[in-house]
Design a protein around this motif. Structure first.
Motif, PDB file in Angstrom:
ATOM      1  N   ILE A  15      32.399  28.335  40.887  1.00 49.61           N
ATOM      2  CA  ILE A  15      31.309  27.533  40.319  1.00 49.61           C
ATOM      3  C   ILE A  15      29.958  27.935  40.920  1.00 49.61           C
ATOM      4  O   ILE A  15      28.924  27.868  40.250  1.00 49.61           O
ATOM      5  CB  ILE A  15      31.562  26.020  40.488  1.00 49.61           C
ATOM      6  CG1 ILE A  15      30.615  25.244  39.563  1.00 49.61           C
ATOM      7  CG2 ILE A  15      31.398  25.562  41.935  1.00 49.61           C
ATOM      8  CD1 ILE A  15      31.007  23.850  39.268  1.00 49.61           C
ATOM      9  N   ALA A  40      30.819  26.980  33.127  1.00 50.44           N
ATOM     10  CA  ALA A  40      30.610  25.817  33.992  1.00 50.44           C
ATOM     11  C   ALA A  40      31.732  24.801  33.808  1.00 50.44           C
ATOM     12  O   ALA A  40      32.235  24.210  34.775  1.00 50.44           O
ATOM     13  CB  ALA A  40      29.261  25.180  33.688  1.00 50.44           C
ATOM     14  N   PHE A  93      34.855  25.409  32.823  1.00 51.20           N
ATOM     15  CA  PHE A  93      36.058  25.963  33.456  1.00 51.20           C
ATOM     16  C   PHE A  93      36.003  25.805  34.980  1.00 51.20           C
ATOM     17  O   PHE A  93      36.947  25.311  35.618  1.00 51.20           O
ATOM     18  CB  PHE A  93      36.186  27.454  33.126  1.00 51.20           C
ATOM     19  CG  PHE A  93      36.720  27.751  31.749  1.00 51.20           C
ATOM     20  CD1 PHE A  93      37.152  26.735  30.910  1.00 51.20           C
ATOM     21  CD2 PHE A  93      36.790  29.057  31.284  1.00 51.20           C
ATOM     22  CE1 PHE A  93      37.645  27.005  29.632  1.00 51.20           C
ATOM     23  CE2 PHE A  93      37.281  29.348  30.012  1.00 51.20           C
ATOM     24  CZ  PHE A  93      37.700  28.321  29.196  1.00 51.20           C
ATOM     25  N   ALA A  94      34.886  26.236  35.561  1.00 51.59           N
ATOM     26  CA  ALA A  94      34.796  26.264  37.016  1.00 51.59           C
ATOM     27  C   ALA A  94      34.823  24.851  37.599  1.00 51.59           C
ATOM     28  O   ALA A  94      35.498  24.588  38.607  1.00 51.59           O
ATOM     29  CB  ALA A  94      33.527  26.995  37.447  1.00 51.59           C
ATOM     30  N   ALA A  95      34.126  23.924  36.938  1.00 47.83           N
ATOM     31  CA  ALA A  95      34.083  22.548  37.448  1.00 47.83           C
ATOM     32  C   ALA A  95      35.452  21.895  37.347  1.00 47.83           C
ATOM     33  O   ALA A  95      35.886  21.158  38.239  1.00 47.83           O
ATOM     34  CB  ALA A  95      33.047  21.743  36.674  1.00 47.83           C
ATOM     35  N   ASN A 153      38.305  23.450  37.471  1.00 49.43           N
ATOM     36  CA  ASN A 153      39.083  24.088  38.525  1.00 49.43           C
ATOM     37  C   ASN A 153      38.811  23.442  39.889  1.00 49.43           C
ATOM     38  O   ASN A 153      39.734  23.004  40.591  1.00 49.43           O
ATOM     39  CB  ASN A 153      38.725  25.582  38.542  1.00 49.43           C
ATOM     40  CG  ASN A 153      39.474  26.391  39.594  1.00 49.43           C
ATOM     41  OD1 ASN A 153      39.255  27.577  39.721  1.00 49.43           O
ATOM     42  ND2 ASN A 153      40.369  25.769  40.358  1.00 49.43           N
TER      43      ASN A 153
END
Lengths: 462, 94
Positions: B46, B69, B71-73, B75
């Motif tokens: 992120i 964003a 996806f990363a958040a 995760n």
């Protein structure tokens, strides 16, 4: 380097130390939760510092800010809700899903930030390649684990030649991108090839191999994130990616060793249909001794040491709470009880331990393969619930489907009770010689029903 | 090879080695939380997505940024929450 940049780098370094210390504290259950929180603290600081950097440097358009904030808010909420609601039996598919989106995000970084210069281009190509394979591969693995895609190995017509073609196309595109500064479209083409390859590589892998596959995909995501770090020149990504890559690699090796299967053969797929033929109880089993719940209860009540060997059948029947109740009742009578847990007892590394912990089993009772075997050698009764191939003594001999696989030495206990619905085969598809051992008694029942009956008998007679 | 790349490679190699050392000491009992905790750590992606925001200026760029964003958040938030939930269940005998 300005004072601001220096401060930022030092804070990032502190965050990386937080990740390492967090992982280190996972070396005992007593400190593990604190470790995870330290790691999360490091992460929170890294995010705040990066926000400060963006504000300090300027140049972020309003549109970008909205896209970033709304995407992150939605993702954060979705992730938190999924994490709070998931049932412990469904943990492997959720971890796979989180792994997929992490890989996806890493691949998107290289797609968004067109890497300039040869070394950054190489990192960008690797990032897109590994990240995209992980994204689609983990989604397929997650679907298989959740039962949304058949768990059996799915043979794709012409799967191998198509995968080879995709690999060749990807290699060609990679050369164009790195060597000839190909237009942006090439990187997208590479992503499409990698996405398709991820699906084709994961579909043929069977249910039995899932613990290895999700460990391997975890290692891939770590590597993809490190590559994204190379593209952006961001040290926290490189460090975290390296740590996760190592974790995934270790777990992959441990799982493959626990099944005595080479990683190459697992990736090739085709093993572990999960649809083992069910043989009717008693059919062709003259040498099998059958027992009743009442007998089992008495035998357990008057034992000094009992070792329970749980397999996935226990979790599938949702019987871990009954197992915990039986353990408590026995412990109340002064019987020493422990659980011997094979590394591949669940659908992901360590899964069975989580299921038992959820049923309030104290972690001191949970033994790994070596400790479990030490306990089994001294046990009066070994109670096998829903485990099969990992208890088959045939593994010690050459020339069969389980040869060389590390097993739990259940047959070293003074007596053995197996709770199982039938004499059906496990993934390996062969008879379990434990069942015809003269010291073994079979209780033909579903794990939950069998344990409930034993518990009732224990309270009634013993 | 630029000094910057060399420094990055050095850091990566040492991180791998530290990872091997630290993680090989984690008991099998905790392998699931280890994996999901490690999963959460690669949620540091992120930070990379945030840095990407500084270069996005087109509609396509914004769309890509928003997805990354998301996806990363997912995760990072989900990974830490679920790991904490699991570790809270590991109780001692006492």
């Amino acid at each position: 380097m300005s004072a601001f940049d220096t401060t930022v780098h030092l804070i990032y370094l502190a965050c990386a130390v937080g990740f390492v210390v967090g992982l280190h504290l996972m070396n005992t259950p007593a400190t593990a939760r604190r470790g995870n929180r330290i790691s999360a603290g490091g992460m929170a600081v890294a995010i705040v510092v990066t926000a400060v950097v963006l504000g300090h440097d300027g140049g972020v358009t309003a549109g970008a800010l909205v896209a970033l904030a709304s995407g992150a808010a939605a993702g954060g909420v979705a992730g938190t809700i999924a994490a709070r609601r998931v049932r412990m039996t469904a943990m492997p598919q959720l971890v796979s899903l989180f792994n997929a989106v992490g890989g996806g995000a890493a691949a998107l970084i290289a797609l968004g930030d067109r890497p300039g210069g040869t070394s950054a281009a190489v990192a960008g190509v690797l990032d897109v390649l590994i990240g995209a394979v992980t994204f689609s591969g983990s989604l397929v693995a997650s679907g298989k684990l959740a039962g949304k895609i058949a768990g059996r190995p799915i043979v794709v017509p012409l799967g191998r030649p198509v995968t080879a073609l995709l690999a060749a196309a990807a290699a060609g595109l990679a050369v164009l991108i790195v060597g000839f500064d190909a237009p942006a479209g090439a990187l997208y083409g590479l992503a499409v090839c990698a996405l398709a390859a991820g699906v084709l590589l994961t579909l043929p892998i069977g249910g039995a191999d899932m613990p290895v596959v999700i460990s391997l995909l975890n290692a891939f995501t770590g590597t993809a994130v490190a590559m994204a770090g190379f593209v952006l020149g961001s040290t926290p990504l490189i460090i975290a990616g390296g740590l996760v890559g190592a974790a995934g690699a270790i777990l992959t090796k441990l799982m493959a060793d626990a099944m005595n299967r080479p990683i190459g053969a697992i990736v090739a797929g085709g093993y572990g249909t999960g649809d083992a033929v069910t043989v009717a109880a008693g059919a062709g089993s003259a040498a099998v001794r059958e027992t009743t719940a009442d007998d089992v209860a008495l035998q357990l009540a008057y034992a000094e040491r009992v070792v329970i060997v749980p397999g996935y059948g226990l979790a599938a029947a949702q019987a871990q709470h009954e197992a915990a109740a039986l353990t408590e009742a026995l412990a109340g009578r002064g019987v020493a009880v422990s659980y011997a847990i094979h590394p591949v007892a669940g659908r992901m590394p360590g899964h069975m331990n989580v299921l038992l912990a959820e049923a309030n089993t104290p972690y001191e009772m949970l033994r790994d393969l070596d400790e479990g075997n030490a306990d089994l050698a001294r046990a009066d009764v070994a109670l096998v619930i829903g485990a099969n191939d990992v208890t088959n003594p045939a593994a010690r001999r050459a020339g069969n489907a389980v040869s060389g696989m590390p097993i739990l030495d259940v047959d070293k206990a003074r007596s053995v009770i197996v709770i199982k619905r039938s004499l059906g085969h496990g993934y390996a598809g062969i008879d379990n010689e434990l069942y015809t051992d003269p010291r073994t008694a079979m209780l033909f029942a579903d794990a939950k029903a069998g344990l409930t009956a034993i518990l009732a008998a224990l309270h009634a007679y013993a | 090879m630029s000094p910057l790349l060399l420094a990055d490679l050095t850091v990566f190699t040492l991180a791998l080695l530290v990872g091997f050392e630290v993680i090989s000491k984690v008991p099998a009992t905790l392998h699931t939380p280890l994996m999901s905790g490690a999963n959460a750590i690669h949620g540091v992606v992120i930070v990379g997505v945030m840095l990407l925001a500084a270069t996005a200026s087109t509609t396509a760029g914004y769309a890509l940024l928003a997805i990354a964003a998301f996806f990363a958040a997912m995760n990072v938030a989900g990974g830490y929450v679920v790991t904490d939930r699991m570790l809270a269940m590991f109780r001692s005998r006492s």
